[in-house]
Design a protein around this motif. Structure first.
Motif, mmCIF file in Angstrom:
data_model
loop_
_atom_site.group_PDB
_atom_site.id
_atom_site.type_symbol
_atom_site.label_atom_id
_atom_site.label_comp_id
_atom_site.label_asym_id
_atom_site.label_seq_id
_atom_site.Cartn_x
_atom_site.Cartn_y
_atom_site.Cartn_z
ATOM 1 N N ARG A 1 -13.663 -3.586 5.072
ATOM 2 C CA ARG A 1 -14.883 -3.909 5.825
ATOM 3 C C ARG A 1 -15.561 -5.162 5.277
ATOM 4 N NH1 ARG A 1 -17.894 1.136 8.186
ATOM 5 N NH2 ARG A 1 -16.094 2.393 8.757
ATOM 6 N N VAL B 1 0.830 -1.206 0.000
ATOM 7 C CA VAL B 1 0.000 0.000 0.000
ATOM 8 C C VAL B 1 0.863 1.254 0.000
ATOM 9 C CG1 VAL B 1 -1.884 -1.111 1.248
ATOM 10 C CG2 VAL B 1 -0.147 0.121 2.523
ATOM 11 N N ALA C 1 -6.478 4.775 4.515
ATOM 12 C CA ALA C 1 -7.889 4.946 4.888
ATOM 13 C C ALA C 1 -8.810 4.259 3.890
ATOM 14 C CB ALA C 1 -8.226 6.430 4.995
ATOM 15 N N GLU C 2 -8.485 4.368 2.617
ATOM 16 C CA GLU C 2 -9.290 3.739 1.565
ATOM 17 C C GLU C 2 -9.232 2.219 1.672
ATOM 18 O OE1 GLU C 2 -8.802 3.238 -3.209
ATOM 19 O OE2 GLU C 2 -8.490 5.257 -2.392
ATOM 20 N N ILE C 3 -8.057 1.692 1.958
ATOM 21 C CA ILE C 3 -7.898 0.236 2.071
ATOM 22 C C ILE C 3 -8.675 -0.284 3.277
ATOM 23 C CG2 ILE C 3 -6.233 -1.595 2.551
ATOM 24 C CD1 ILE C 3 -4.292 0.025 0.755
ATOM 25 N N TYR C 4 -8.609 0.437 4.408
ATOM 26 C CA TYR C 4 -9.389 0.021 5.579
ATOM 27 C C TYR C 4 -10.889 0.074 5.269
ATOM 28 C CZ TYR C 4 -5.824 -0.656 9.175
ATOM 29 O OH TYR C 4 -4.800 -1.149 9.933
ATOM 30 N N GLN C 5 -11.311 1.050 4.511
ATOM 31 C CA GLN C 5 -12.721 1.153 4.128
ATOM 32 C C GLN C 5 -13.132 -0.068 3.292
ATOM 33 O OE1 GLN C 5 -14.813 3.407 5.246
ATOM 34 N NE2 GLN C 5 -16.555 2.676 4.090
ATOM 35 N N GLU C 6 -12.306 -0.438 2.338
ATOM 36 C CA GLU C 6 -12.581 -1.609 1.507
ATOM 37 C C GLU C 6 -12.497 -2.905 2.309
ATOM 38 O OE1 GLU C 6 -9.886 -1.443 -1.795
ATOM 39 O OE2 GLU C 6 -10.724 0.441 -2.540
ATOM 40 N N GLU D 1 -0.697 7.035 1.757
ATOM 41 C CA GLU D 1 -1.848 7.936 1.591
ATOM 42 C C GLU D 1 -3.140 7.184 1.265
ATOM 43 O OE1 GLU D 1 0.578 7.902 -2.218
ATOM 44 O OE2 GLU D 1 1.014 8.293 -0.122
ATOM 45 N N ASN D 2 -3.045 5.887 0.944
ATOM 46 C CA ASN D 2 -4.226 5.095 0.598
ATOM 47 C C ASN D 2 -4.722 4.213 1.744
ATOM 48 O OD1 ASN D 2 -3.948 6.177 -1.932
ATOM 49 N ND2 ASN D 2 -2.987 4.357 -2.808
#
Length: 169
Positions: free
Chosen positions: A117, A104, A110-115, A107-108
């Protein structure tokens, strides 16, 4: 207790068999069943990563066994499986941040944690999990845990999860 500067309450579970070994038993004869945690927080393979994180935080534990419908241990998820770690690029010898097995860019995250889920225990668990028997000697289990860098080991009897033993035990 009698010399305490405040009131002290001693609580013991009626079924608790943990105590000092008798002289003839010796410390080396303490069994896993005598010190293991019997009320185990375990998850199924389809439990979401988000739910696992909630359980770890709520119960103040560092990992959970993953069990199938027959209560057999099929994996482990530890808090380390849920956080960013350094992973080596194959053949290059350099390290980069990785999360859930993929490299990763910081800077990505937060997006990876969101995905993430949508990820489940089956997606992030360690599959090759050794278990110990309730009648194994604690000293031998402790040596194995130290040698292999394990913090917790599921306890199984006849293939079924019956407890967990950790470093604090």
């Amino acid at each position: 207790v009698t010399d305490a500067s405040c009131s002290v309450e001693v609580v013991r579970s009626a079924e608790c068999s943990v105590g000092r070994p008798r002289e003839e038993e010796g410390v080396g004869k303490i069994k896993v069943v005598d010190v293991m945690t019997k009320d185990v927080i375990a998850v199924r393979a389809d439990t979401t990563v988000q739910e696992i994180a909630r359980l770890l935080k709520e119960h103040r534990i560092g990992g959970v066994p993953v069990i199938d419908g027959e209560s057999e241990v099929i994996g482990m998820v530890s808090e380390g499986d849920l956080f960013l770690k350094q992973k080596r690029f194959p053949y290059l010898g350099i390290r980069a941040p990785a999360l859930f097995g993929q490299f990763v860019e910081p800077e990505n995250i937060a997006e990876i944690y969101q995905e993430a889920r949508h990820l489940t225990a089956a997606d992030v668990m360690t599959k090759a999990v050794a278990t110990v028997d309730p009648q194994d000697q604690v000293g031998q289990v402790a040596e194995t845990m130290m040698r292999d860098g394990l913090r917790r080991v599921p306890v199984a009897h006849d293939g079924k999860l019956v407890g967990i033993i950790s470093r604090s035990d």
